[in-house]
Design a protein around this motif. Structure first.
Motif, PDB file in Angstrom:
ATOM      1  N   THR A   1       0.844  -1.194   0.000  1.00  0.00           N
ATOM      2  CA  THR A   1       0.000   0.000   0.000  1.00  0.00           C
ATOM      3  C   THR A   1       0.877   1.242   0.000  1.00  0.00           C
ATOM      4  O   THR A   1       1.923   1.268   0.640  1.00  0.00           O
ATOM      5  CB  THR A   1      -0.903   0.032   1.247  1.00  0.00           C
ATOM      6  OG1 THR A   1      -0.085  -0.042   2.401  1.00  0.00           O
ATOM      7  CG2 THR A   1      -1.866  -1.131   1.229  1.00  0.00           C
TER       8      THR A   1
ATOM      9  N   ASP B   1      -2.042   1.934   5.691  1.00  0.00           N
ATOM     10  CA  ASP B   1      -3.320   2.622   5.515  1.00  0.00           C
ATOM     11  C   ASP B   1      -4.376   1.573   5.201  1.00  0.00           C
ATOM     12  O   ASP B   1      -4.230   0.797   4.252  1.00  0.00           O
ATOM     13  CB  ASP B   1      -3.203   3.637   4.373  1.00  0.00           C
ATOM     14  CG  ASP B   1      -4.405   4.564   4.278  1.00  0.00           C
ATOM     15  OD1 ASP B   1      -5.509   4.131   4.654  1.00  0.00           O
ATOM     16  OD2 ASP B   1      -4.247   5.708   3.817  1.00  0.00           O
TER      17      ASP B   1
ATOM     18  N   GLU C   1      -7.556   2.673  -0.498  1.00  0.00           N
ATOM     19  CA  GLU C   1      -6.218   2.113  -0.695  1.00  0.00           C
ATOM     20  C   GLU C   1      -6.226   0.596  -0.828  1.00  0.00           C
ATOM     21  O   GLU C   1      -5.506   0.039  -1.652  1.00  0.00           O
ATOM     22  CB  GLU C   1      -5.303   2.527   0.466  1.00  0.00           C
ATOM     23  CG  GLU C   1      -5.090   4.021   0.603  1.00  0.00           C
ATOM     24  CD  GLU C   1      -4.321   4.612  -0.566  1.00  0.00           C
ATOM     25  OE1 GLU C   1      -3.696   3.859  -1.321  1.00  0.00           O
ATOM     26  OE2 GLU C   1      -4.367   5.847  -0.729  1.00  0.00           O
TER      27      GLU C   1
END
Length: 570
Positions: free
Chosen positions: A56, A114, A119
């Motif tokens: 991510t 996150d 995301e």
């Protein structure tokens, strides 16, 4: 802490795996796939999350110190040694789903930075934060390939007053047979309760620090003082004279930004502000816990100008200010925006106000069900306003969906009035726009605005004729009437009285239309119903009139909330 009943198991895991693959391949889904899972997959596709995502993007990390982390760390560090080595991952996130703290690992995989749906797609932390209840996501319910063998349970961490979710606590493990309830659900709920207890103990200290800051600042006789932390307010009498809802909202945003670590946070006051604000941060144990705003009135306060088209935007109720403020905030970027609400609530008027001063192409599906030109021609730099989307023909909706697939950030405003069940094409459009949508409250849900609306909707009286005024009995009848046509219906009543009235003096109840004059049949509430009604209204107030969030906080469905509200109206 808020929990929920255990979710039904639903489809078997192998069937759900096949359903996910069908969804990713664009094939029809089997019957029985939970709607909330399909909606989550759709959001992930709308956000452009790749199914094979491995890492991510690391956004800006939360700035220390964090009030939530300071309260949670002692609790989590006592739990961490008991984790199952390489088989359990413990995570703490903030309210934006950025990971503040983690321990353990899962099959050698480190924690993401996150966990927002934008995301990584569907996950238990995002589910818990959105519903404000315990959330579980297992195996193929996830969107990412890497999480197909992962089970996770998350619980939101609530602020001491229960009005705000400060973050989430999550445990992720390898998926086992019989997913629900997650075997670590009790651990997560117990840890969350301990963190919330620590937050409550620290909150009392914080309130004393804020009160001391207010007393010190208020010794200065010149100007007013406001102390805020995003949840609590201490406002002097001098400050109340110059504060407007818009200025207060700007100060609240500044207080929240300061608490999140923005050391240079300064309020961006609206042009209509009648004061200036000098900000000083309040600290406790090195962390910013609020701000002191020293207010100074302007010599010549700037007066707000109500646009001629914006009469129906009048209102100061919490529900109305929240909806309009949210729409203004979303409209700052030229991207798709959905305005929903009953007929006559002001959707089109608000849309025109948001687009004032810009070139706009308008398509009214009530007059023309087609788009009126090839879809590609709609991406010409102008804003596109589509009114009455519920009346669009299916080919036009399909063309608009295709256009959004290729231009997901086009400047588009859509007004939609819920009614009959939308077809597949229209439902897909609503799903795509759901991430940026605002629901305008019905007039019966903001009756405190009716007296302001009467002044705004009353046409200017002819020379020699007194302005339209109202007796108290007439005002009470207007406020009791449910207004199925909302502000539009109220405007017609006011216009008819102003044009056809032959008597002088205030409007009496007997002059109102019969339906308004008689009002709904009164119904006596039982003691239990009365207590329930008070609880619901308090929840609506805490969540700015947002029924979805209020229902989630109360642990009931939105349809149940609507049904109860209708029942209270008799």
């Amino acid at each position: 802490m808020t929990t929920t009943q255990q979710a039904p198991v639903g489809l078997a895991v192998p069937t759900l795996r096949r359903a996910r693959e069908s969804f990713l391949a664009g094939r029809p889904l089997p019957d029985g796939v939970p709607d909330e899972v399909v909606a989550a997959w759709r959001r992930a596709r709308f956000f452009g999350v790749p199914r094979d995502l491995r890492e991510t993007p690391a956004g800006p990390p939360p700035r220390e110190p964090s009030t939530l982390l300071a309260a949670a760390r002692p609790v989590l560090e006592r739990i961490a040694p008991a984790l199952d080595g390489d088989g359990t991952l413990l995570l703490l996130t903030d309210e934006r789903l950025r990971v503040l703290w983690s321990a353990g690992s899962l099959d050698g995989e480190e924690a993401c930075a996150d966990l927002s749906e934008r995301e990584v797609g569907h996950n238990s932390a995002a589910l818990a934060l959105r519903t404000r209840r315990r959330g579980e996501v297992h195996g193929p319910e996830h969107f990412l390939d890497r999480w197909q063998e992962v089970s996770a349970v998350s619980v939101p961490v609530l602020a001491p007053d229960g009005a705000q979710a400060l973050g989430t606590l999550t445990v992720a493990t390898r998926m086992r047979a019989g997913c629900r309830p997650h075997p670590q659900a009790a651990l997560v709920e117990g840890a969350t309760a301990a963190v919330e207890a620590e937050l409550l103990a620290r909150a009392g200290q914080t309130e004393r620090v804020l009160l001391d800051a207010y007393l010190r600042a208020n010794r200065t006789p010149d100007g007013g003082v406001a102390v805020l932390d995003g949840r609590n307010r201490l406002i002097s009498a001098e400050a109340e004279r110059v504060l407007t809802p818009e200025v207060l909202q700007a100060l609240e945003r500044t207080a929240v930004a300061a608490r999140r670590g923005n050391e240079t946070a300064e309020p961006v006051l609206p042009d209509t502000a009648a004061c200036t604000a000098r900000i000083t941060q309040v600290r406790q144990d090195g962390a910013v816990v609020g701000i002191v705003a020293a207010l100074r009135p302007l010599r010549e306060p700037v007066r707000a100008i109500m646009p001629s088209a914006g009469l129906t935007l009048t209102g100061s109720s919490v529900a109305w200010r929240y909806a309009v403020g949210r729409a203004v905030e979303l409209a700052r970027t030229p991207e798709p925006l959905l305005l929903t609400g009953e007929r006559g609530t002001g959707k089109t008027t608000l849309a025109r106000e948001l687009l004032a001063g810009h070139a706009v192409r308008i398509v009214d599906a009530a007059e023309r069900v087609e788009l009126g030109c090839p879809p590609a021609d709609l991406v010409d730099g102008r804003a596109l306003l589509i009114r009455h989307a519920e009346r669009m023909a299916q080919p036009a909706v399909a063309a608009l969906n295709s256009l959004l697939d290729t231009h997901p950030h086009m400047w588009l405003l859509v007004t939609y009035t819920p009614g009959t069940q939308p077809g597949p094409c229209l439902q897909r459009l609503l799903d795509q726009l759901g991430a940026r949508s605002v629901t305008l409250p019905a007039l019966r849900e903001r009756t405190e605005d009716i007296r302001q609306l009467l002044r705004a909707l009353t046409p200017r009286s002819a020379p020699g004729r007194p302005p339209l005024t109202w007796t108290l009995d007439a005002l009470r009848a207007l406020e009791r009437y449910p207004w199925p046509g909302n502000v539009t219906e109220l405007g017609r009543v006011v216009k008819a009285l102003a044009e056809d009235r032959r008597v002088t003096g205030p409007v009496r109840r007997s002059e109102l239309p019969e339906a308004v004059r008689e009002g709904p049949a009164p119904r006596q509430l039982s003691p239990m119903e009365h207590a329930e009604r008070v609880t619901i209204l308090e929840a609506l107030h805490r969540h700015g009139g947002n029924k979805t969030r209020a229902a989630a906080a109360l642990g009931i469905g939105r349809a149940t909330l609507y049904r109860k509200l209708r029942g209270y109206l008799g």
